[in-house]
Design a protein around this motif. Structure first.
Motif, mmCIF file in Angstrom:
data_model
loop_
_atom_site.group_PDB
_atom_site.id
_atom_site.type_symbol
_atom_site.label_atom_id
_atom_site.label_comp_id
_atom_site.label_asym_id
_atom_site.label_seq_id
_atom_site.Cartn_x
_atom_site.Cartn_y
_atom_site.Cartn_z
ATOM 1 N N ILE A 71 -17.494 55.132 37.961
ATOM 2 C CA ILE A 71 -17.145 56.556 37.923
ATOM 3 C C ILE A 71 -16.515 56.831 36.558
ATOM 4 C CG2 ILE A 71 -16.984 56.951 40.388
ATOM 5 C CD1 ILE A 71 -13.978 56.483 40.248
ATOM 6 N N GLU A 72 -16.853 58.019 36.011
ATOM 7 C CA GLU A 72 -16.462 58.313 34.640
ATOM 8 C C GLU A 72 -15.428 59.434 34.559
ATOM 9 O OE1 GLU A 72 -18.109 61.070 32.302
ATOM 10 O OE2 GLU A 72 -17.613 60.139 30.397
ATOM 11 N N PRO A 73 -14.167 59.114 34.305
ATOM 12 C CA PRO A 73 -13.203 60.170 33.998
ATOM 13 C C PRO A 73 -13.069 60.369 32.485
ATOM 14 C CG PRO A 73 -12.022 58.160 34.598
ATOM 15 C CD PRO A 73 -13.495 57.821 34.500
ATOM 16 N N ASP A 74 -13.181 61.618 32.045
ATOM 17 C CA ASP A 74 -12.760 61.978 30.690
ATOM 18 C C ASP A 74 -11.258 62.211 30.765
ATOM 19 O OD1 ASP A 74 -15.403 62.049 29.620
ATOM 20 O OD2 ASP A 74 -15.674 64.060 30.450
ATOM 21 N N LEU A 75 -10.506 61.675 29.796
ATOM 22 C CA LEU A 75 -9.053 61.711 29.905
ATOM 23 C C LEU A 75 -8.409 62.527 28.786
ATOM 24 C CD1 LEU A 75 -8.357 57.998 30.894
ATOM 25 C CD2 LEU A 75 -8.505 60.009 32.394
ATOM 26 N N ALA A 87 -21.509 57.475 37.242
ATOM 27 C CA ALA A 87 -21.414 58.841 37.765
ATOM 28 C C ALA A 87 -20.635 59.684 36.752
ATOM 29 C CB ALA A 87 -20.714 58.840 39.112
ATOM 30 N N HIS A 88 -21.359 60.551 36.067
ATOM 31 C CA HIS A 88 -20.823 61.337 34.973
ATOM 32 C C HIS A 88 -19.918 62.446 35.509
ATOM 33 C CE1 HIS A 88 -21.333 64.467 31.687
ATOM 34 N NE2 HIS A 88 -20.944 63.404 31.001
ATOM 35 N N ARG A 89 -18.621 62.303 35.265
ATOM 36 C CA ARG A 89 -17.610 63.229 35.801
ATOM 37 C C ARG A 89 -17.635 63.222 37.336
ATOM 38 N NH1 ARG A 89 -18.880 68.355 31.660
ATOM 39 N NH2 ARG A 89 -19.607 67.050 29.938
ATOM 40 N N PRO A 134 -13.567 55.125 31.684
ATOM 41 C CA PRO A 134 -12.811 56.251 31.108
ATOM 42 C C PRO A 134 -13.144 56.522 29.646
ATOM 43 C CG PRO A 134 -11.383 54.343 31.392
ATOM 44 C CD PRO A 134 -12.697 53.984 31.992
ATOM 45 N N GLU A 135 -13.093 57.811 29.299
ATOM 46 C CA GLU A 135 -13.295 58.226 27.905
ATOM 47 C C GLU A 135 -12.018 58.863 27.390
ATOM 48 O OE1 GLU A 135 -16.437 61.073 27.088
ATOM 49 O OE2 GLU A 135 -15.641 61.418 25.067
ATOM 50 N N THR A 136 -11.565 58.422 26.232
ATOM 51 C CA THR A 136 -10.448 59.088 25.567
ATOM 52 C C THR A 136 -11.009 60.324 24.864
ATOM 53 O OG1 THR A 136 -10.801 57.682 23.619
ATOM 54 C CG2 THR A 136 -9.118 56.988 25.199
ATOM 55 N N LYS A 137 -10.496 61.495 25.238
ATOM 56 C CA LYS A 137 -10.948 62.750 24.634
ATOM 57 C C LYS A 137 -9.962 63.185 23.528
ATOM 58 C CE LYS A 137 -14.765 64.079 26.732
ATOM 59 N NZ LYS A 137 -16.025 64.106 25.924
ATOM 60 N N TYR A 138 -10.510 63.514 22.375
ATOM 61 C CA TYR A 138 -9.719 63.991 21.235
ATOM 62 C C TYR A 138 -8.547 63.046 20.907
ATOM 63 C CZ TYR A 138 -11.931 68.075 23.405
ATOM 64 O OH TYR A 138 -12.804 68.920 24.024
ATOM 65 N N LEU A 172 -14.317 51.192 28.210
ATOM 66 C CA LEU A 172 -13.528 52.243 27.563
ATOM 67 C C LEU A 172 -14.383 52.864 26.470
ATOM 68 C CD1 LEU A 172 -10.141 50.307 27.139
ATOM 69 C CD2 LEU A 172 -10.910 51.696 29.083
ATOM 70 N N GLN A 173 -14.427 54.190 26.422
ATOM 71 C CA GLN A 173 -15.344 54.864 25.500
ATOM 72 C C GLN A 173 -14.634 55.911 24.660
ATOM 73 O OE1 GLN A 173 -18.053 57.564 27.497
ATOM 74 N NE2 GLN A 173 -16.850 57.524 29.380
ATOM 75 N N SER A 174 -15.225 56.175 23.485
ATOM 76 C CA SER A 174 -14.674 57.202 22.607
ATOM 77 C C SER A 174 -15.746 57.659 21.619
ATOM 78 C CB SER A 174 -13.477 56.660 21.827
ATOM 79 O OG SER A 174 -12.969 57.639 20.943
HETATM 80 CA CA CA Z 1 -17.557 61.610 28.867
#
Ligand code: CA
Ligand code: G3P
Length: 337
Positions: free
Chosen positions: A30-34, A3-5, A139-143, A176-178
């Motif tokens: 479930i996908e949280p961008d962090l 589930a994207h966001r 979860p995705e690590t953002k920046y 875990l994604q980046s």
């Molecule tokens: Ca994402």
């Protein structure tokens, strides 16, 4: 079925309401961008600039926080999570990012907080217990390089939170994604959890750009590069057009690229993003009519990706992704040719 966001086609993205609805709709992950707050707390936002997804612009008390910054080479003006403590962020409320495409979601504007990663992990754990299904987090690590440069590295708090929730062990329902490569390589030394290298349809990883390297995302799809990615990652998270390329003239998709085959040869999973119901996001042969905000045949598009051999999909509409997976043709309103 990721589930994207959250169920972001139905609720303002990255809210507990969005994640809860996604779970109720059958999402497996479930996908949280962090991103980080000033006091080092991970919260779920797609960008560290929160003017488009919260009511911060309408809060006079935060007017002076408006700033212009360069994030990954892009000059951006607005309000940034790293300038707010968690307590300050918690006074804000989420708003719908796409009010024209998703006007129904705007009835929820002003209702929901910006959630912390901790709250999301608690939600997943309680939902797993309640439903008897194992609800995963992705979860995705953002920046990550940007935040590391501010002394607010994302990786240690990410792993610490997973540890507190006993989701840091091999076999836990976590990916875990980046979009960057360096922090994934570092994470590979710190955790047995599966890692996913994100690949965009253009551009290059920000960490490599910052180092002056010229490797692009396209370069990362060469067989030798995929083999290298497989030394630290379990899978690829790829822009959907890389799996089903669009015809440059008609905008329709047809024959899959070799990406899935090449990735599987390198023992990498392939997860595609982002599957959305509105015509503006669909290839032309899955659209219904010409209204960019109207819904087309997302089930059909999802089937096309599953038929191309992908191992997972990120969708704003987990209800339709699950329906596609379960092969319910009654929900398929006629796939265009
Ligand atoms: Ca994402
Ligand atoms: O993380 C997969 C997908 O979400 C990447 O795109 O920009 O929506 O985070 P984005």
């Amino acid at each position: 079925m990721v589930a994207h966001r959250g169920a972001s086609g139905h609720r303002p993205e990255h809210t507990l309401a969005s994640y809860s609805l996604a779970i109720a709709m059958g999402a497996e992950y479930i996908e949280p961008d962090l991103v980080s707050t000033r006091d080092g707390v991970l919260v779920a936002r797609h960008e560290n600039e929160i003017g488009g997804t919260t009511d911060v612009a309408r809060q006079p008390g935060f007017a002076s926080r408006r700033a212009t910054k360069v994030v990954d080479g892009v000059e951006t003006t607005g309000w940034f999570t790293e300038d707010f403590t968690l307590a300050e962020l918690k006074t804000l409320r989420a708003v719908e990012r796409l009010p024209l495409a998703r006007p129904g979601n705007t009835v929820h504007d002003g209702r929901f907080e910006v959630p912390t990663f901790e709250e999301i992990l608690t939600l997943a754990r309680e939902a797993s217990r309640r439903t008897g299904r194992e609800i995963g987090v992705y979860p995705e690590t953002k920046y990550p390089s940007y935040f590391a440069g501010l002394g607010l590295g994302l990786e240690n708090p990410l792993l610490a939170a997973l540890r507190r929730h006993r989701m840091d062990h091999r076999g836990a329902p976590v990916f875990l994604q980046s979009f960057e490569t360096s922090n994934l390589r570092a994470l590979a030394q710190l955790t047995p959890l599966p890692l996913v290298q994100l690949i965009d349809h253009e551009g290059a990883p920000a960490d490599l750009v910052a180092r002056g390297e010229h490797t692009t995302y396209a370069d990362l799809l060469a067989p030798a590069a995929l083999a290298e990615i497989a030394t630290y990652a379990t899978g690829l998270g790829v822009a959907k057009d890389l799996v089903l390329p669009r015809d440059r003239v008609t905008g329709a998709v047809g024959t899959p690229s070799s990406l899935v085959r090449d990735a599987h040869t390198a023992s990498l999973l392939v997860h595609v993003w982002t599957l959305r119901a509105e015509n503006q996001f669909l290839p032309t042969n899955f659209r219904h009519g010409t209204d960019p905000h109207a819904h087309g045949d997302l089930v059909g598009e999802t089937w096309a990706h599953l038929e191309a051999g992908v191992d997972g999909v990120f969708s704003d509409f987990p209800d339709l992704a699950v329906a596609a997976r379960d092969g319910r043709p009654d929900l398929r309103r006629g796939r265009a040719s």
